[in-house]
Structures are given as C-alpha cells and as structure tokens.
Scaffold this motif. Structure first.
Motif, PDB file in Angstrom:
ATOM      1  N   GLY A  62      29.122  72.533  28.739  1.00  0.00           N
ATOM      2  CA  GLY A  62      28.336  71.306  28.739  1.00  0.00           C
ATOM      3  C   GLY A  62      27.740  71.073  27.371  1.00  0.00           C
ATOM      4  O   GLY A  62      27.521  72.014  26.599  1.00  0.00           O
ATOM      5  N   THR A  63      27.495  69.816  27.050  1.00  0.00           N
ATOM      6  CA  THR A  63      26.781  69.482  25.831  1.00  0.00           C
ATOM      7  C   THR A  63      25.798  68.369  26.143  1.00  0.00           C
ATOM      8  O   THR A  63      26.014  67.559  27.043  1.00  0.00           O
TER       9      THR A  63
ATOM     10  N   SER B 170      25.771  63.162  27.161  1.00  0.00           N
ATOM     11  CA  SER B 170      26.112  64.477  27.688  1.00  0.00           C
ATOM     12  C   SER B 170      27.557  64.456  28.168  1.00  0.00           C
ATOM     13  O   SER B 170      28.041  63.442  28.684  1.00  0.00           O
ATOM     14  N   GLU B 171      28.248  65.578  27.997  1.00  0.00           N
ATOM     15  CA  GLU B 171      29.649  65.693  28.390  1.00  0.00           C
ATOM     16  C   GLU B 171      29.932  67.079  28.944  1.00  0.00           C
ATOM     17  O   GLU B 171      29.191  68.036  28.677  1.00  0.00           O
ATOM     18  N   LEU B 172      31.032  67.170  29.673  1.00  0.00           N
ATOM     19  CA  LEU B 172      31.672  68.446  29.966  1.00  0.00           C
ATOM     20  C   LEU B 172      32.916  68.490  29.095  1.00  0.00           C
ATOM     21  O   LEU B 172      33.683  67.525  29.045  1.00  0.00           O
ATOM     22  N   ARG B 173      33.131  69.611  28.395  1.00  0.00           N
ATOM     23  CA  ARG B 173      34.225  69.693  27.427  1.00  0.00           C
ATOM     24  C   ARG B 173      35.103  70.901  27.702  1.00  0.00           C
ATOM     25  O   ARG B 173      34.614  72.015  27.855  1.00  0.00           O
ATOM     26  N   HIS B 174      36.388  70.658  27.763  1.00  0.00           N
ATOM     27  CA  HIS B 174      37.387  71.728  27.874  1.00  0.00           C
ATOM     28  C   HIS B 174      37.842  72.050  26.459  1.00  0.00           C
ATOM     29  O   HIS B 174      38.355  71.177  25.751  1.00  0.00           O
TER      30      HIS B 174
ATOM     31  N   ILE C 171      34.763  65.112  29.793  1.00  0.00           N
ATOM     32  CA  ILE C 171      34.297  64.321  30.933  1.00  0.00           C
ATOM     33  C   ILE C 171      32.938  63.762  30.532  1.00  0.00           C
ATOM     34  O   ILE C 171      31.984  64.510  30.333  1.00  0.00           O
ATOM     35  N   GLU C 172      32.848  62.462  30.376  1.00  0.00           N
ATOM     36  CA  GLU C 172      31.623  61.830  29.907  1.00  0.00           C
ATOM     37  C   GLU C 172      30.684  61.552  31.081  1.00  0.00           C
ATOM     38  O   GLU C 172      31.066  60.896  32.046  1.00  0.00           O
ATOM     39  N   MET C 173      29.457  62.053  30.980  1.00  0.00           N
ATOM     40  CA  MET C 173      28.439  61.778  31.989  1.00  0.00           C
ATOM     41  C   MET C 173      27.829  60.399  31.728  1.00  0.00           C
ATOM     42  O   MET C 173      27.839  59.910  30.585  1.00  0.00           O
ATOM     43  N   PRO C 174      27.259  59.755  32.742  1.00  0.00           N
ATOM     44  CA  PRO C 174      26.588  58.470  32.515  1.00  0.00           C
ATOM     45  C   PRO C 174      25.443  58.630  31.528  1.00  0.00           C
ATOM     46  O   PRO C 174      24.829  59.699  31.439  1.00  0.00           O
TER      47      PRO C 174
END
Length: 211
Positions: free
Chosen positions: A152-153, A159-163, A175-178
């Motif tokens: 996570g960042t 904020s995002e989840l990043r592979h 994966i971009e969070m709102p």
C-alpha cells in the motif's frame, strides 16, 4: 503497467473505541487489526469484533500460521493469539518510528519502511535484515499472494495498492483507491480480496483483487 480502480466490496467499522486502524492481517478466519493500544479480532462474515489483545499496536501486523507479529515502537512483538501473551520480541529496523507494514511469507517477515520507500525481508528469529527492495512511493502495508508482492502507499490525498517486481521494484500493476481513502495496512486473504486498514477513518476495507 496495468492500472485499475479499486472495487471496494465491503467496509467494516468504524468500531467503538477505535480512533484509527493501522496494521491488518488475516489468520484464515478472522481479520486482525491494530488500533494503537490494542489488537482486535474481526469476523469478516458478520462485521463484528470478537475480542482484543492489549498490546502496543501502532503499525504493521502479521500472522505466520501460529503466532501474530505486531510492530510496537522500536520492536516487533510475537504474540500467542489464544492467550494474548507476548512470547518474544525482535528489534525493529531503524528504531525511528518509520516502520509501517508487516507480513509473513516464505518463512520470513517482510516490513515496510514508510518514508524510506523500502520493503525489508527480516529473519523472524533475530530481526536481521536479509534483503532490501526499493519502491518509488511511500510504503504502508505489505502482503504477498500467489508469489506476488503488493504494498500500500498513501501520500497526501492519494492512495494505491501496488504490485511490484520483488527483484527490481518495478511497478507491474496499481489499484487506485478513491480520493481521500487511505491505505494504512494491507493483507491478502490468499484468494480474491485484500484487507486494507483505513487509517484515521477507523475502518477496514475489503478490496477485490484483480484477476
């Protein structure tokens, strides 16, 4: 690089007496989340908490199949979940409060260094740093699923989840969070969802893992 928008399939909380959610982990049945001075067990089916352990819990949380590991200040606490007893402590890298996410994979602990933008592989017996992986964003939660390293960042309102590639740190998917939806902790359930700590929102969110 593949970019998607987060599909938030469930929100849990806010919870009574919980001002913020930090680390999260999953033991195959319950989601555990850190709230500063307690580690709470959450039933994801009912959305209700199932008790808590009184322990310093201001950052990442992990589960190795038997024990919980919880960042607390300058140490990592190894906790027996049934009794809540701290059975061992490991020194946390840095000793500067910059440690964030924590997860268990491949016989090691993996720790996020927030502002250092790094993920460290740790020896779970000694806390020795075995390996360092660079990221180009702040690192909050960390998790492995099906051989994939995700983190996570959270920077400002984004904020995002990043592979990322664990060898090079290259970003493979995001994966971009709102906007305004932060990720303070991250864990996979090993299947189709990620559990994300929601920071000062006091919530835990379940995000669908892209196929």
């Amino acid at each position: 690089m593949k970019r998607t928008t987060a599909d938030i399939i469930h929100e849990y909380g806010p919870f009574p007496g919980v001002d913020a959610v930090h680390g999260v982990t999953y033991d195959g049945r319950q989601v555990w989340f850190a709230s500063g001075d307690r580690l709470h067990a959450l039933d994801p089916a009912s959305g209700k908490t199932q008790g808590a352990i009184d322990v310093t819990a201001n950052a990442g949380t992990a589960f190795d199949g038997h024990y919980l590991f919880q960042l607390g200040g300058d140490c990592i606490q190894k906790i027996e979940p049934q009794s809540g007893r701290v059975v061992a402590t490991l020194p946390a890298p840095g000793g500067d409060g910059c440690n964030a996410g924590l997860t268990w994979a491949e016989g090691s602990l993996w720790l996020g260094r927030y502002q250092d933008r790094k993920i460290l592989q740790l020896d779970p017996q000694t806390g020795e740093v075995l390996r360092t992986i660079d990221s180009n964003r702040f690192v909050t939660g960390v998790t492995w699923v099906d051989g994939e390293l995700w983190h996570g960042t959270w920077e400002g309102d984004e904020s995002e989840l990043r592979h990322i590639d664990p060898r090079t740190g290259e970003v493979l998917a995001t994966i971009e969070m709102p906007p305004g939806t932060g990720v303070s902790g991250l864990e996979s359930d090993g299947r189709e969802r990620f559990y994300c700590g929601g920071g000062d929102s006091g919530k835990v969110r379940a995000v669908l893992r892209p196929k």
